[in-house]
Scaffold this active site. Sequence first.
Site, PDB file in Angstrom:
ATOM      1  N   HIS A  60       0.881  -1.174   0.008  1.00 57.20           N
ATOM      2  CA  HIS A  60      -0.036  -0.009  -0.050  1.00 57.20           C
ATOM      3  C   HIS A  60       0.821   1.103  -0.039  1.00 57.20           C
ATOM      4  O   HIS A  60       0.837   2.111  -0.946  1.00 57.20           O
ATOM      5  CB  HIS A  60      -1.052  -0.005   1.163  1.00 57.20           C
ATOM      6  CG  HIS A  60      -2.018  -1.069   1.218  1.00 57.20           C
ATOM      7  ND1 HIS A  60      -2.743  -1.269   0.359  1.00 57.20           N
ATOM      8  CD2 HIS A  60      -2.222  -2.134   2.105  1.00 57.20           C
ATOM      9  CE1 HIS A  60      -3.366  -2.420   0.691  1.00 57.20           C
ATOM     10  NE2 HIS A  60      -3.126  -2.933   1.632  1.00 57.20           N
TER      11      HIS A  60
HETATM   12  O1  RIB Z   1      -4.170   0.089   5.527  1.00 58.20           O
HETATM   13  C1  RIB Z   1      -2.997  -0.049   5.018  1.00 58.20           C
HETATM   14  C2  RIB Z   1      -2.204   1.370   5.781  1.00 58.20           C
HETATM   15  O2  RIB Z   1      -2.450   1.408   7.122  1.00 58.20           O
HETATM   16  C3  RIB Z   1      -0.713   1.376   5.361  1.00 58.20           C
HETATM   17  O3  RIB Z   1      -0.292   2.668   5.164  1.00 58.20           O
HETATM   18  C4  RIB Z   1       0.066   0.448   6.542  1.00 58.20           C
HETATM   19  O4  RIB Z   1       1.276   0.939   6.996  1.00 58.20           O
HETATM   20  C5  RIB Z   1      -1.111   1.166   7.663  1.00 58.20           C
HETATM   21  O5  RIB Z   1      -0.368   2.307   8.174  1.00 58.20           O
END
Ligand code: RIB
Length: 324
Positions: free
Chosen positions: A252
């Site tokens: 992500h």
């Molecule tokens: O949902 C994914 C996000 O939440 C990413 O940024 C992960 O590092 C958590 O912070």
Amino acid sequence: MPTRVIIDTDPGVDDALAILLALRSPELEVVAITTVCGNVPVEQATRNVFRVLSLVRPPASLLIGQGASRPLLRPLETATHFHGTDGLGELDRLRNADGSPRYQQPTLPRILPTAQDVWNECLRRYPRELTLITLGPLTNLASALAMDTSPVRKLRAVISMGGALAVPGNVTPAAEFNIYADPHAAERVAQSGLPLTLIPLDVGTQVALTRDAIRRLTAETTDPVTRFLGDATAIALAFAEKTEGAAVFPLHDPLAVAVAIDPTLVKLAPLHVEVDTEGPTTRGKTVADPRSGGSRKSSPNLQAAVQVDGARALALVQDRLCRR
Ligand code: RIB
Ligand code: CA
């Protein structure tokens, strides 16, 4: 001319990979890294930034600041079940062949500036040139917006990993972690009028590495960043295998950085998005209004990535992070 960026982060394994991707990409000049509470408490997030930076030779001019220790109104809920208690996949469990720790404890400066001070200094140096990439909850940005004369209005762009538009959340059926952790901050940012590009789960889940792929990419490597990719993802892969039935690590945060490197990786759509801040089962939901014309409630307040070239995005991440 590289794009000058500030990274606001809650490392977090995927944050760490995103930071390393940014530092290994000539298209970006990372002028500052600031931390925020999220995956781990903010003090741990800051330690983790220094621990990750010890794997590479960061720019001598890189500024580092520590931000919010708790969300605007909600109590802090971390994600150590996924990222490990240290936020980086329990690195202290790992030893070299001679029994020495594979990852040294970081040495932090005695005094650290605040995230706000770092942002203000960067915006003084580079007004209307800076892209803020947020990889955690939006608490720091929302706090900055609370000040009328806040320099964040001089940001050229904001790219935020967060939200779930047409897919389920990853914390609750409704909410993605970064928004869920501080929904009040996210709503303030969404309505702020800042030039915001959202990189939601809708595209992030299409850019991931399986355990087998990570094993292939990291086997026999002598590169510290590549080895970190293998070491830091093991706990998260085991958690994903247990809870989702597949050992897959979603990229992500690296995708948010990849979009700053190459915006053509995603297709953007102008959307009006509101954040549910109070719903007992929907708190943290990013509610997009896809209606157009007269029936639409309000004009778009952000651009959201609705499609991604997953293969090209993954290839970029692998090309920069994985060396023999
Ligand atoms: O949902 C994914 C996000 O939440 C990413 O940024 C992960 O590092 C958590 O912070
Ligand atoms: Ca993150």
